[in-house]
Design a protein around this motif. Structure first.
Motif, PDB file in Angstrom:
ATOM      1  N   PHE A  53       0.905  -1.040   0.419  1.00  0.00           N
ATOM      2  CA  PHE A  53      -0.612  -0.094  -0.350  1.00  0.00           C
ATOM      3  C   PHE A  53       0.612   1.402   0.222  1.00  0.00           C
ATOM      4  CE2 PHE A  53      -3.194  -3.523   2.186  1.00  0.00           C
ATOM      5  CZ  PHE A  53      -4.119  -2.647   2.007  1.00  0.00           C
ATOM      6  N   ARG A  54       0.387   1.966  -0.561  1.00  0.00           N
ATOM      7  CA  ARG A  54       1.217   3.858  -0.438  1.00  0.00           C
ATOM      8  C   ARG A  54       0.541   4.086   0.840  1.00  0.00           C
ATOM      9  NH1 ARG A  54       1.731   7.911  -4.668  1.00  0.00           N
ATOM     10  NH2 ARG A  54       3.268   6.710  -6.123  1.00  0.00           N
ATOM     11  N   PRO A  55       1.224   5.584   1.349  1.00  0.00           N
ATOM     12  CA  PRO A  55       1.083   5.462   3.035  1.00  0.00           C
ATOM     13  C   PRO A  55      -0.363   5.871   3.019  1.00  0.00           C
ATOM     14  CG  PRO A  55       3.141   6.162   2.276  1.00  0.00           C
ATOM     15  CD  PRO A  55       2.560   5.834   0.865  1.00  0.00           C
ATOM     16  N   GLY A  56      -1.030   6.654   4.279  1.00  0.00           N
ATOM     17  CA  GLY A  56      -2.156   6.835   4.054  1.00  0.00           C
ATOM     18  C   GLY A  56      -3.239   5.864   4.803  1.00  0.00           C
ATOM     19  N   ASP A  57      -2.800   4.573   4.261  1.00  0.00           N
ATOM     20  CA  ASP A  57      -4.148   3.339   4.122  1.00  0.00           C
ATOM     21  C   ASP A  57      -3.894   3.058   5.693  1.00  0.00           C
ATOM     22  OD1 ASP A  57      -4.732   0.572   4.129  1.00  0.00           O
ATOM     23  OD2 ASP A  57      -5.810   1.770   2.494  1.00  0.00           O
ATOM     24  N   ASP A  58      -4.586   2.453   5.842  1.00  0.00           N
ATOM     25  CA  ASP A  58      -4.627   1.588   7.629  1.00  0.00           C
ATOM     26  C   ASP A  58      -3.484   0.778   7.418  1.00  0.00           C
ATOM     27  OD1 ASP A  58      -6.030   3.630   8.197  1.00  0.00           O
ATOM     28  OD2 ASP A  58      -7.975   2.380   8.851  1.00  0.00           O
ATOM     29  N   ALA A  59      -3.607  -0.696   6.262  1.00  0.00           N
ATOM     30  CA  ALA A  59      -2.011  -1.760   6.558  1.00  0.00           C
ATOM     31  C   ALA A  59      -1.273  -1.209   5.866  1.00  0.00           C
ATOM     32  CB  ALA A  59      -2.983  -2.735   5.897  1.00  0.00           C
ATOM     33  N   GLY A  60      -1.236   0.143   5.210  1.00  0.00           N
ATOM     34  CA  GLY A  60       0.006   0.672   4.685  1.00  0.00           C
ATOM     35  C   GLY A  60       1.440   0.784   5.812  1.00  0.00           C
ATOM     36  N   PRO A  61       2.424   1.123   4.934  1.00  0.00           N
ATOM     37  CA  PRO A  61       2.981   2.359   5.948  1.00  0.00           C
ATOM     38  C   PRO A  61       2.909   4.077   6.322  1.00  0.00           C
ATOM     39  CG  PRO A  61       4.517   1.882   4.076  1.00  0.00           C
ATOM     40  CD  PRO A  61       2.864   1.461   3.617  1.00  0.00           C
ATOM     41  N   GLU A  62       3.074   4.317   7.809  1.00  0.00           N
ATOM     42  CA  GLU A  62       2.785   5.038   7.398  1.00  0.00           C
ATOM     43  C   GLU A  62       3.542   6.231   7.501  1.00  0.00           C
ATOM     44  OE1 GLU A  62       0.890   3.919  12.878  1.00  0.00           O
ATOM     45  OE2 GLU A  62       3.051   3.483  12.001  1.00  0.00           O
ATOM     46  N   THR A  63       5.048   6.622   7.415  1.00  0.00           N
ATOM     47  CA  THR A  63       5.140   7.570   6.465  1.00  0.00           C
ATOM     48  C   THR A  63       5.855   6.681   5.029  1.00  0.00           C
ATOM     49  OG1 THR A  63       7.168   6.774   7.678  1.00  0.00           O
ATOM     50  CG2 THR A  63       6.370   7.748   9.395  1.00  0.00           C
ATOM     51  N   GLY A  64       6.729   7.890   4.092  1.00  0.00           N
ATOM     52  CA  GLY A  64       6.714   8.252   2.566  1.00  0.00           C
ATOM     53  C   GLY A  64       8.368   7.752   3.000  1.00  0.00           C
ATOM     54  N   ALA A  65       8.577   7.328   3.934  1.00  0.00           N
ATOM     55  CA  ALA A  65      10.048   6.633   5.028  1.00  0.00           C
ATOM     56  C   ALA A  65      10.135   5.303   3.923  1.00  0.00           C
ATOM     57  CB  ALA A  65      11.559   7.332   5.563  1.00  0.00           C
ATOM     58  N   ALA A  66       9.246   5.022   4.982  1.00  0.00           N
ATOM     59  CA  ALA A  66       8.543   4.116   5.530  1.00  0.00           C
ATOM     60  C   ALA A  66       8.553   3.188   4.357  1.00  0.00           C
ATOM     61  CB  ALA A  66       7.748   3.791   6.927  1.00  0.00           C
ATOM     62  N   TYR A  67       7.684   3.363   3.279  1.00  0.00           N
ATOM     63  CA  TYR A  67       7.335   2.608   1.682  1.00  0.00           C
ATOM     64  C   TYR A  67       8.053   3.101   1.209  1.00  0.00           C
ATOM     65  CZ  TYR A  67       4.425   2.921  -2.469  1.00  0.00           C
ATOM     66  OH  TYR A  67       4.569   3.049  -3.969  1.00  0.00           O
ATOM     67  N   GLN A  68       9.041   4.056   0.965  1.00  0.00           N
ATOM     68  CA  GLN A  68      10.443   4.019   0.419  1.00  0.00           C
ATOM     69  C   GLN A  68      11.078   3.032   0.041  1.00  0.00           C
ATOM     70  OE1 GLN A  68      10.399   6.003  -2.774  1.00  0.00           O
ATOM     71  NE2 GLN A  68       8.863   7.190  -2.054  1.00  0.00           N
ATOM     72  N   ALA A  69      11.413   2.821   1.751  1.00  0.00           N
ATOM     73  CA  ALA A  69      12.027   2.108   1.745  1.00  0.00           C
ATOM     74  C   ALA A  69      11.509   0.276   1.455  1.00  0.00           C
ATOM     75  CB  ALA A  69      12.550   1.281   3.751  1.00  0.00           C
ATOM     76  N   LYS A  70      10.724   0.495   1.641  1.00  0.00           N
ATOM     77  CA  LYS A  70       9.577  -1.251   1.094  1.00  0.00           C
ATOM     78  C   LYS A  70       9.588  -1.531  -0.195  1.00  0.00           C
ATOM     79  CE  LYS A  70       5.114  -4.298   1.344  1.00  0.00           C
ATOM     80  NZ  LYS A  70       5.748  -4.597   2.348  1.00  0.00           N
ATOM     81  N   LEU A  71       9.087   0.132  -1.117  1.00  0.00           N
ATOM     82  CA  LEU A  71       9.980  -0.522  -2.594  1.00  0.00           C
ATOM     83  C   LEU A  71      11.396  -0.699  -2.565  1.00  0.00           C
ATOM     84  CD1 LEU A  71       7.871   2.535  -3.922  1.00  0.00           C
ATOM     85  CD2 LEU A  71       7.319  -0.119  -4.421  1.00  0.00           C
ATOM     86  N   THR A  72      12.095   0.116  -2.464  1.00  0.00           N
ATOM     87  CA  THR A  72      13.512  -0.602  -2.288  1.00  0.00           C
ATOM     88  C   THR A  72      13.866  -1.781  -1.686  1.00  0.00           C
ATOM     89  OG1 THR A  72      14.318   1.864  -1.791  1.00  0.00           O
ATOM     90  CG2 THR A  72      15.734  -0.027  -1.834  1.00  0.00           C
ATOM     91  N   SER A  73      13.085  -2.441  -1.310  1.00  0.00           N
ATOM     92  CA  SER A  73      13.794  -3.615  -0.640  1.00  0.00           C
ATOM     93  C   SER A  73      13.063  -4.359  -1.933  1.00  0.00           C
ATOM     94  CB  SER A  73      13.495  -4.085   1.027  1.00  0.00           C
ATOM     95  OG  SER A  73      12.239  -3.562   0.633  1.00  0.00           O
ATOM     96  N   LEU A  74      11.505  -4.663  -1.876  1.00  0.00           N
ATOM     97  CA  LEU A  74      10.923  -4.982  -2.938  1.00  0.00           C
ATOM     98  C   LEU A  74      12.007  -5.151  -3.807  1.00  0.00           C
ATOM     99  CD1 LEU A  74       7.501  -4.676  -2.435  1.00  0.00           C
ATOM    100  CD2 LEU A  74       8.928  -6.730  -1.934  1.00  0.00           C
ATOM    101  N   ALA A  75      12.244  -4.653  -4.817  1.00  0.00           N
ATOM    102  CA  ALA A  75      12.541  -3.789  -6.172  1.00  0.00           C
ATOM    103  C   ALA A  75      13.935  -4.476  -6.676  1.00  0.00           C
ATOM    104  CB  ALA A  75      12.995  -2.044  -6.516  1.00  0.00           C
ATOM    105  N   ASP A  76      15.164  -4.392  -4.915  1.00  0.00           N
ATOM    106  CA  ASP A  76      16.165  -5.504  -5.128  1.00  0.00           C
ATOM    107  C   ASP A  76      15.966  -6.118  -5.652  1.00  0.00           C
ATOM    108  OD1 ASP A  76      17.663  -2.753  -4.574  1.00  0.00           O
ATOM    109  OD2 ASP A  76      17.758  -2.968  -2.518  1.00  0.00           O
ATOM    110  N   VAL A  77      15.191  -7.387  -4.915  1.00  0.00           N
ATOM    111  CA  VAL A  77      15.207  -8.497  -4.737  1.00  0.00           C
ATOM    112  C   VAL A  77      14.365  -9.066  -6.376  1.00  0.00           C
ATOM    113  CG1 VAL A  77      13.626 -11.007  -4.312  1.00  0.00           C
ATOM    114  CG2 VAL A  77      14.658  -9.225  -2.239  1.00  0.00           C
ATOM    115  N   VAL A  78      13.489  -8.044  -7.291  1.00  0.00           N
ATOM    116  CA  VAL A  78      12.831  -8.637  -8.371  1.00  0.00           C
ATOM    117  C   VAL A  78      13.725  -8.453  -9.612  1.00  0.00           C
ATOM    118  CG1 VAL A  78      11.875  -7.627  -9.969  1.00  0.00           C
ATOM    119  CG2 VAL A  78      10.731  -8.034  -7.835  1.00  0.00           C
ATOM    120  N   ALA A  79      15.026  -7.198  -8.965  1.00  0.00           N
ATOM    121  CA  ALA A  79      16.179  -6.614 -10.410  1.00  0.00           C
ATOM    122  C   ALA A  79      17.186  -8.043  -9.894  1.00  0.00           C
ATOM    123  CB  ALA A  79      16.497  -5.694  -9.655  1.00  0.00           C
TER     124      ALA A  79
END
Length: 315
Positions: free
Chosen positions: A13-39
């Motif tokens: 989820f993007r930030p702001g959803d009840d199930a998603g990261p609470e901050t933009g920084a946490a969201y970016q960290a999740k994207l980076t960790s997922l993207a590193d694995v996919v790459a």
């Protein structure tokens, strides 16, 4: 070669959803960790589960880089859905949600309301690999982790626990029948030569009855004496590639410290002989956290609580 992968992204989820990261920084960290694995795994086709926001899936594709084709199913009541990211163009996109003919509605809770649909729609797409059409069906079956009235994840009432365990099992069984019907439709259409892949989070181990429903006719499993002997059942069978995963890697989740393989890739007769022993791996994401019954414990954490399953098929 075509590399086909399935991965539960854990509440993307993007930030702001009840199930998603609470901050933009946490969201970016999740994207980076997922993207590193996919790459690193470099799949040609990636089936994903727990996509909470379609835009978040686009963000992930952009973070990985390159050209990706994207398709998603309708969300469930939690707002999550299955989907695909693919380096190959996606065609013949359709979703499956209604139980097939002959399967009656099921009880899903203590109310009188029954259901005749999957909790989360399955999604079917087609890719072309060297002139061969491959149909893929992504699914995310009902979890073994139970949710009780009022959004509770636990109960002290053993009667309630038993009932809701049965409701979850009934739903997962019916969803498996629905996905199997979708696969059978394609197998019937191109008898004996249909290249079909069913993949996703089946929420149970290879030996579970709900997983076994997807296989079709019994016999000829990988590793048995009948595997190399063609018979009349082959045109309808699906083979679970779990047996091609190195034994020490044969898990995709840890629940209270217990390793479980609940994410699977199954293929039809046209493909099973093209997957070598060891050509399937779950090792791309490294260690995963051990989870509990409460999915809220990991809200905002980077990465995923699942390991991806990647199969290399020599088409």
């Amino acid at each position: 070669m075509v590399r086909i992968c399935t991965w539960n992204l854990e509440n993307l989820f993007r930030p702001g959803d009840d199930a998603g990261p609470e901050t933009g920084a946490a969201y970016q960290a999740k994207l980076t960790s997922l993207a590193d694995v996919v790459a690193a795994m470099a799949p040609d086709v990636l089936a994903v589960q727990e996509v909470g926001d379609v835009v978040a899936l686009t963000d992930l594709a952009e973070r990985v880089g390159g050209t990706w084709h994207q398709a998603t199913a309708a969300p469930d009541r939690r707002g999550i859905r299955v989907g695909f990211l693919s380096r190959l163009p996606l065609t013949a996109v359709r979703q499956w949600v209604a139980f097939p003919a002959g399967l009656r509605p099921i009880q899903v809770d203590d109310t009188a309301v029954s259901s005749s649909t999957m909790g989360r729609a399955a999604l079917q797409v087609r890719v072309n690999v060297g002139g061969r059409r491959i149909d893929l069906i992504a699914c995310h079956l009902k979890s073994k982790l139970l949710t009780f009235p009022g959004g509770r994840f636990s109960t002290d009432d053993e009667g309630e626990r038993a009932r809701f365990g049965a409701y979850a099992l009934n739903r997962r069984s019916s969803e498996s029948v629905t996905v199997r019907a979708a696969a059978s439709r394609r197998l019937d259409a191109v008898a004996g030569s249909a290249a079909v892949v069913v993949l996703g989070d089946l929420n149970d181990v290879p030996e579970a009855a709900t997983t076994q429903i997807l296989l079709g006719p019994t016999g000829s499993e990988i590793g048995t004496g009948g595997f190399s002997r063609p018979d009349a059942g082959d045109r309808q069978r699906l083979w679970n590639l779990a047996a091609r995963i190195p034994e020490e890697q044969r898990f995709s989740r840890e629940f209270r410290g217990r390793k479980e393989l609940i994410d699977h890739i199954l293929v039809s007769h046209a493909l099973v002989g093209l997957v070598a022993d060891g050509a399937v791996t779950t090792d791309g994401a490294g260690p995963v956290p051990s989870i509990t019954e409460d999915p809220n414990d990991r809200r905002g954490e980077p990465g995923s609580d699942h390991r991806p399953v990647l199969a290399t098929i020599n088409v």
